[in-house]
Design a protein around this motif. Structure first.
Motif, PDB file in Angstrom:
ATOM      1  N   ALA A 192       0.804  -1.225   0.000  1.00 26.21           N
ATOM      2  CA  ALA A 192       0.000   0.000   0.000  1.00 26.21           C
ATOM      3  C   ALA A 192       0.839   1.279   0.000  1.00 26.21           C
ATOM      4  CB  ALA A 192      -0.938   0.003   1.201  1.00 26.21           C
ATOM      5  N   LYS A 193       2.011   1.230   0.601  1.00 29.75           N
ATOM      6  CA  LYS A 193       2.765   2.457   0.795  1.00 29.75           C
ATOM      7  C   LYS A 193       4.259   2.181   0.655  1.00 29.75           C
ATOM      8  CE  LYS A 193       2.001   6.396   3.727  1.00 29.75           C
ATOM      9  NZ  LYS A 193       1.250   6.899   4.841  1.00 29.75           N
ATOM     10  N   GLY A 194       4.957   3.065  -0.031  1.00 26.50           N
ATOM     11  CA  GLY A 194       6.414   2.957  -0.064  1.00 26.50           C
ATOM     12  C   GLY A 194       6.966   3.227   1.322  1.00 26.50           C
ATOM     13  N   ILE A 195       8.063   2.600   1.636  1.00 16.31           N
ATOM     14  CA  ILE A 195       8.622   2.763   2.976  1.00 16.31           C
ATOM     15  C   ILE A 195      10.140   2.664   2.918  1.00 16.31           C
ATOM     16  CG2 ILE A 195       8.339   0.306   3.503  1.00 16.31           C
ATOM     17  CD1 ILE A 195       7.758   1.107   6.394  1.00 16.31           C
ATOM     18  N   GLY A 196      10.787   3.452   3.726  1.00 19.67           N
ATOM     19  CA  GLY A 196      12.239   3.408   3.812  1.00 19.67           C
ATOM     20  C   GLY A 196      12.680   3.052   5.216  1.00 19.67           C
ATOM     21  N   PHE A 197      13.773   2.322   5.293  1.00 20.47           N
ATOM     22  CA  PHE A 197      14.438   2.049   6.561  1.00 20.47           C
ATOM     23  C   PHE A 197      15.755   2.785   6.543  1.00 20.47           C
ATOM     24  CE2 PHE A 197      11.447  -0.509   8.297  1.00 20.47           C
ATOM     25  CZ  PHE A 197      11.843  -1.620   9.023  1.00 20.47           C
ATOM     26  N   HIS A 198      16.062   3.485   7.609  1.00 22.30           N
ATOM     27  CA  HIS A 198      17.269   4.293   7.697  1.00 22.30           C
ATOM     28  C   HIS A 198      18.136   3.819   8.853  1.00 22.30           C
ATOM     29  CE1 HIS A 198      14.777   7.798   5.829  1.00 22.30           C
ATOM     30  NE2 HIS A 198      14.936   6.800   5.003  1.00 22.30           N
ATOM     31  N   VAL A 209      22.902   5.118   6.281  1.00 24.47           N
ATOM     32  CA  VAL A 209      22.530   4.388   5.072  1.00 24.47           C
ATOM     33  C   VAL A 209      21.020   4.251   5.062  1.00 24.47           C
ATOM     34  CG1 VAL A 209      22.749   2.185   3.848  1.00 24.47           C
ATOM     35  CG2 VAL A 209      24.663   3.041   5.145  1.00 24.47           C
ATOM     36  N   LYS A 210      20.424   4.223   3.858  1.00 24.14           N
ATOM     37  CA  LYS A 210      18.994   3.973   3.806  1.00 24.14           C
ATOM     38  C   LYS A 210      18.631   2.987   2.710  1.00 24.14           C
ATOM     39  CE  LYS A 210      18.307   8.559   1.776  1.00 24.14           C
ATOM     40  NZ  LYS A 210      17.502   9.768   1.881  1.00 24.14           N
ATOM     41  N   SER A 211      17.456   2.395   2.834  1.00 20.15           N
ATOM     42  CA  SER A 211      16.911   1.513   1.808  1.00 20.15           C
ATOM     43  C   SER A 211      15.441   1.862   1.634  1.00 20.15           C
ATOM     44  CB  SER A 211      17.097   0.051   2.201  1.00 20.15           C
ATOM     45  OG  SER A 211      16.364  -0.234   3.364  1.00 20.15           O
ATOM     46  N   TRP A 212      14.878   1.432   0.520  1.00 19.89           N
ATOM     47  CA  TRP A 212      13.516   1.860   0.178  1.00 19.89           C
ATOM     48  C   TRP A 212      12.820   0.771  -0.609  1.00 19.89           C
ATOM     49  CZ3 TRP A 212      10.181   5.599   1.341  1.00 19.89           C
ATOM     50  CH2 TRP A 212       9.107   5.836   0.486  1.00 19.89           C
ATOM     51  N   THR A 213      11.516   0.618  -0.397  1.00 20.96           N
ATOM     52  CA  THR A 213      10.698  -0.215  -1.270  1.00 20.96           C
ATOM     53  C   THR A 213       9.614   0.652  -1.876  1.00 20.96           C
ATOM     54  OG1 THR A 213       9.179  -0.879   0.477  1.00 20.96           O
ATOM     55  CG2 THR A 213      11.080  -2.299   0.104  1.00 20.96           C
ATOM     56  N   TYR A 271       4.382  -7.298  -1.172  1.00 19.14           N
ATOM     57  CA  TYR A 271       5.512  -7.916  -0.478  1.00 19.14           C
ATOM     58  C   TYR A 271       6.870  -7.393  -0.926  1.00 19.14           C
ATOM     59  CZ  TYR A 271       1.720 -10.949   0.848  1.00 19.14           C
ATOM     60  OH  TYR A 271       0.529 -11.422   1.313  1.00 19.14           O
ATOM     61  N   ASN A 272       7.060  -6.120  -0.729  1.00 20.25           N
ATOM     62  CA  ASN A 272       8.360  -5.524  -0.989  1.00 20.25           C
ATOM     63  C   ASN A 272       9.348  -5.907   0.086  1.00 20.25           C
ATOM     64  OD1 ASN A 272       8.309  -3.673  -3.289  1.00 20.25           O
ATOM     65  ND2 ASN A 272       6.595  -2.773  -2.184  1.00 20.25           N
ATOM     66  N   SER A 273      10.588  -6.131  -0.305  1.00 22.87           N
ATOM     67  CA  SER A 273      11.629  -6.330   0.697  1.00 22.87           C
ATOM     68  C   SER A 273      12.865  -5.552   0.291  1.00 22.87           C
ATOM     69  CB  SER A 273      11.965  -7.821   0.861  1.00 22.87           C
ATOM     70  OG  SER A 273      12.548  -8.316  -0.317  1.00 22.87           O
ATOM     71  N   ALA A 274      13.650  -5.195   1.283  1.00 18.58           N
ATOM     72  CA  ALA A 274      14.913  -4.502   1.036  1.00 18.58           C
ATOM     73  C   ALA A 274      15.874  -4.891   2.145  1.00 18.58           C
ATOM     74  CB  ALA A 274      14.704  -2.995   1.017  1.00 18.58           C
ATOM     75  N   VAL A 292      12.218   4.341  10.558  1.00 13.87           N
ATOM     76  CA  VAL A 292      11.355   4.118   9.405  1.00 13.87           C
ATOM     77  C   VAL A 292      10.902   5.476   8.859  1.00 13.87           C
ATOM     78  CG1 VAL A 292       9.207   3.902  10.715  1.00 13.87           C
ATOM     79  CG2 VAL A 292       9.473   2.679   8.563  1.00 13.87           C
ATOM     80  N   SER A 293      10.829   5.589   7.544  1.00 13.86           N
ATOM     81  CA  SER A 293      10.591   6.892   6.920  1.00 13.86           C
ATOM     82  C   SER A 293       9.150   7.368   6.997  1.00 13.86           C
ATOM     83  CB  SER A 293      11.018   6.849   5.452  1.00 13.86           C
ATOM     84  OG  SER A 293      10.194   5.949   4.732  1.00 13.86           O
ATOM     85  N   GLU A 294       8.207   6.455   6.959  1.00 17.14           N
ATOM     86  CA  GLU A 294       6.806   6.826   6.763  1.00 17.14           C
ATOM     87  C   GLU A 294       5.909   6.388   7.917  1.00 17.14           C
ATOM     88  OE1 GLU A 294       5.773   8.501   3.989  1.00 17.14           O
ATOM     89  OE2 GLU A 294       7.868   8.527   3.372  1.00 17.14           O
TER      90      GLU A 294
END
Length: 135
Positions: free
Chosen positions: A67-73, A82-86, A92-95, A113-115
């Motif tokens: 449903a929503k893009g999300i980043g882990f920082h 460092v960050k990652s994003w789906t 079922y996005n994974s990063a 978490v970004s969002e």
């Protein structure tokens, strides 16, 4: 025994089935502690407080919903490292990230978490770990 001779590593996962983030830049608390050799990871606040200066291998990975893009920082002492994003709209996005980092004793390492309002899957799909690497 001398602290310098003891290994330091931890692996913790997101507890439960699904977690919905409450706010942007929230620190994720990985409360399913699988191993915590040296006791430097705190599942109550999600902080890894570095017990010994030196090189560490830090990794994190997550599985989010579509449903929503999300980043882990990766946050070190309040600074983005460092960050990652789906992306959104893909089920079922994974990063994952796995990085070497030189840390100092007392540094605080955590994952933000970004969002707000994003769903992250638990059941050991979403993890955070670090390991001291002997020189």
């Amino acid at each position: 025994a001398d602290l310098k001779q003891k290994p330091i590593y931890f692996l913790a996962a997101l507890k439960g089935t699904t977690y919905t983030t409450k706010r942007a830049n929230e620190v994720i608390k990985f409360q399913d502690v699988i191993v915590n050799e040296g006791g430097a990871y705190n599942p109550t606040n999600g902080h890894f407080v570095v017990p010994r200066t030196g090189p560490y291998l830090i990794s994190f990975g997550f599985l989010s919903n579509h449903a929503k893009g999300i980043g882990f920082h990766l946050d070190i002492n309040g600074n983005l490292a460092v960050k990652s994003w789906t992306a959104k709209d893909v089920p079922y996005n994974s990063a994952e990230r796995c990085i070497p980092y030189l840390l100092k004793k007392g540094d605080v390492v955590r994952i933000r978490v970004s969002e707000a309002g994003a769903s992250i899957y638990g059941n050991r799909y979403t993890t955070f770990s670090a390991m001291y690497m002997k020189g």
